[in-house]
Design a protein around this motif. Structure first.
Motif, PDB file in Angstrom:
ATOM      1  N   PRO A  79     -29.768  -3.079 -30.180  1.00 22.67           N
ATOM      2  CA  PRO A  79     -31.239  -3.189 -30.162  1.00 22.67           C
ATOM      3  C   PRO A  79     -31.743  -4.025 -31.336  1.00 22.67           C
ATOM      4  CG  PRO A  79     -30.546  -1.014 -30.878  1.00 22.67           C
ATOM      5  CD  PRO A  79     -29.317  -1.730 -30.442  1.00 22.67           C
ATOM      6  N   ASP A  80     -32.903  -4.607 -31.133  1.00 20.41           N
ATOM      7  CA  ASP A  80     -33.545  -5.405 -32.170  1.00 20.41           C
ATOM      8  C   ASP A  80     -33.944  -4.478 -33.318  1.00 20.41           C
ATOM      9  OD1 ASP A  80     -34.872  -7.320 -33.607  1.00 20.41           O
ATOM     10  OD2 ASP A  80     -36.674  -7.244 -32.367  1.00 20.41           O
ATOM     11  N   ILE A  81     -33.680  -4.880 -34.547  1.00 14.67           N
ATOM     12  CA  ILE A  81     -33.977  -4.053 -35.715  1.00 14.67           C
ATOM     13  C   ILE A  81     -35.469  -3.747 -35.805  1.00 14.67           C
ATOM     14  CG2 ILE A  81     -34.228  -5.961 -37.333  1.00 14.67           C
ATOM     15  CD1 ILE A  81     -32.556  -2.625 -38.137  1.00 14.67           C
TER      16      ILE A  81
END
Length: 68
Positions: free
Chosen positions: A58-60
């Motif tokens: 997942p995107d941070i």
């Protein structure tokens, strides 16, 4: 730089070895060992496709809770 064994291009961390007075550059110690023991080259991309699994990370930005 390009590995003398697997012929992949890499930017950092070359493994430099000198064999019989000739300088060689590899991307890893594994490639050096395969080169040293004259192991036949194989298609690493095909190996990665068959024996590895892609994992979606997942995107941070989605993980950070901005309401502190």
């Amino acid at each position: 730089m390009k590995c003398e064994y697997c012929e992949r291009t890499f930017k950092e961390g070359p493994v430099k070895k000198t064999l019989r007075g000739k300088s060689h550059v590899f991307c890893s110690e594994s490639c050096f060992n395969l080169f040293f023991y004259e192991y036949p080259r194989f298609d690493m991309e095909k190996m990665y496709e068959e024996f590895t699994v892609s994992v979606k990370i997942p995107d941070i930005g989605e993980l950070i809770d901005e309401e502190v």
